[in-house]
Design a protein around this motif. Sequence first.
Motif, short mmCIF file in Angstrom:
data_model
loop_
_atom_site.label_atom_id
_atom_site.label_comp_id
_atom_site.label_asym_id
_atom_site.label_seq_id
_atom_site.Cartn_x
_atom_site.Cartn_y
_atom_site.Cartn_z
N ILE A 8 -36.56 2.21 7.58
CA ILE A 8 -35.40 1.45 8.03
C ILE A 8 -34.55 1.04 6.83
O ILE A 8 -33.32 1.11 6.87
CB ILE A 8 -35.82 0.23 8.87
CG1 ILE A 8 -36.47 0.71 10.19
CG2 ILE A 8 -34.65 -0.70 9.15
CD1 ILE A 8 -37.19 -0.38 10.96
N LEU A 9 -35.20 0.61 5.74
CA LEU A 9 -34.46 0.25 4.53
C LEU A 9 -33.67 1.44 4.01
O LEU A 9 -32.49 1.32 3.69
CB LEU A 9 -35.38 -0.26 3.43
CG LEU A 9 -34.66 -0.42 2.09
CD1 LEU A 9 -33.84 -1.68 2.06
CD2 LEU A 9 -35.62 -0.38 0.94
N LEU A 62 -26.60 4.31 5.05
CA LEU A 62 -25.47 4.06 5.94
C LEU A 62 -24.52 3.02 5.35
O LEU A 62 -23.30 3.22 5.30
CB LEU A 62 -25.96 3.59 7.32
CG LEU A 62 -24.89 3.28 8.35
CD1 LEU A 62 -24.08 4.52 8.68
CD2 LEU A 62 -25.52 2.69 9.61
N PHE A 63 -25.08 1.92 4.86
CA PHE A 63 -24.27 0.87 4.24
C PHE A 63 -23.49 1.42 3.05
O PHE A 63 -22.29 1.17 2.90
CB PHE A 63 -25.16 -0.31 3.80
CG PHE A 63 -24.40 -1.40 3.13
CD1 PHE A 63 -23.74 -2.36 3.88
CD2 PHE A 63 -24.32 -1.47 1.74
CE1 PHE A 63 -23.01 -3.38 3.26
CE2 PHE A 63 -23.60 -2.48 1.12
CZ PHE A 63 -22.95 -3.44 1.87
N LEU A 73 -34.04 -7.44 7.76
CA LEU A 73 -33.71 -6.74 9.00
C LEU A 73 -34.79 -5.71 9.34
O LEU A 73 -35.25 -5.63 10.49
CB LEU A 73 -32.35 -6.05 8.86
CG LEU A 73 -31.87 -5.23 10.05
CD1 LEU A 73 -31.66 -6.14 11.26
CD2 LEU A 73 -30.60 -4.49 9.70
N ALA A 74 -35.22 -4.96 8.35
CA ALA A 74 -36.26 -3.95 8.57
C ALA A 74 -37.56 -4.59 9.05
O ALA A 74 -38.22 -4.08 9.96
CB ALA A 74 -36.51 -3.15 7.29
N LEU A 124 -31.42 -6.22 3.97
CA LEU A 124 -31.93 -5.02 4.64
C LEU A 124 -33.44 -5.09 4.85
O LEU A 124 -33.95 -4.66 5.88
CB LEU A 124 -31.55 -3.77 3.86
CG LEU A 124 -30.07 -3.38 3.94
CD1 LEU A 124 -29.75 -2.27 2.95
CD2 LEU A 124 -29.69 -2.96 5.35
N ALA A 154 -32.68 4.25 5.56
CA ALA A 154 -31.60 4.62 6.48
C ALA A 154 -30.46 3.60 6.44
O ALA A 154 -29.28 3.98 6.35
CB ALA A 154 -32.14 4.77 7.90
N GLY A 155 -30.81 2.32 6.48
CA GLY A 155 -29.80 1.27 6.43
C GLY A 155 -29.03 1.26 5.12
O GLY A 155 -27.82 1.07 5.09
N SER A 156 -29.74 1.49 4.02
CA SER A 156 -29.11 1.54 2.70
C SER A 156 -28.12 2.69 2.59
O SER A 156 -27.02 2.52 2.07
CB SER A 156 -30.16 1.69 1.60
OG SER A 156 -31.02 0.60 1.57
#
Length: 140
Positions: free
Chosen positions: A73-74, A80-81, A61-62, A58, A76-78
Amino acid sequence: MFKSGHYFYGLVFVFGLLLNILWENLHSILYVHYQGEIISEAILLKASFFDALIICLLWGLAHKISARYQVEILVAGSLLFAVILEIWALGTNRWAYNELMPLVPILKVGWSPTVQLAVTGTLSFGVTRATIKLYVNKFK
């Protein structure tokens, strides 16, 4: 010459692993089972390793998306994942919560696993940055 970029992801992984070992052990009391079996220390270590890998992926990607908004981004991605993983795991009976697990309303997934990667990922990034700054400043 020390180049912080060479060690960044390694340190994020190490700090992420250590933080997730702690987190997994603390919140393991909120679960009934893992794949129908008792939750052992080996299972908690395996989960912590997986969590540390996800944090590194992540962060990578961020960083590729936006160096300025890496933390956002981390997080939000965390989140969601984690929600997707929890819905899948609960739906396939990979693990189950006991009555102590607080649930996120509407989603019906546990609060602890939902926020885990966002919290441990952000902390591992912060500790890594502080460690690198300390190391670089020490040898200037």
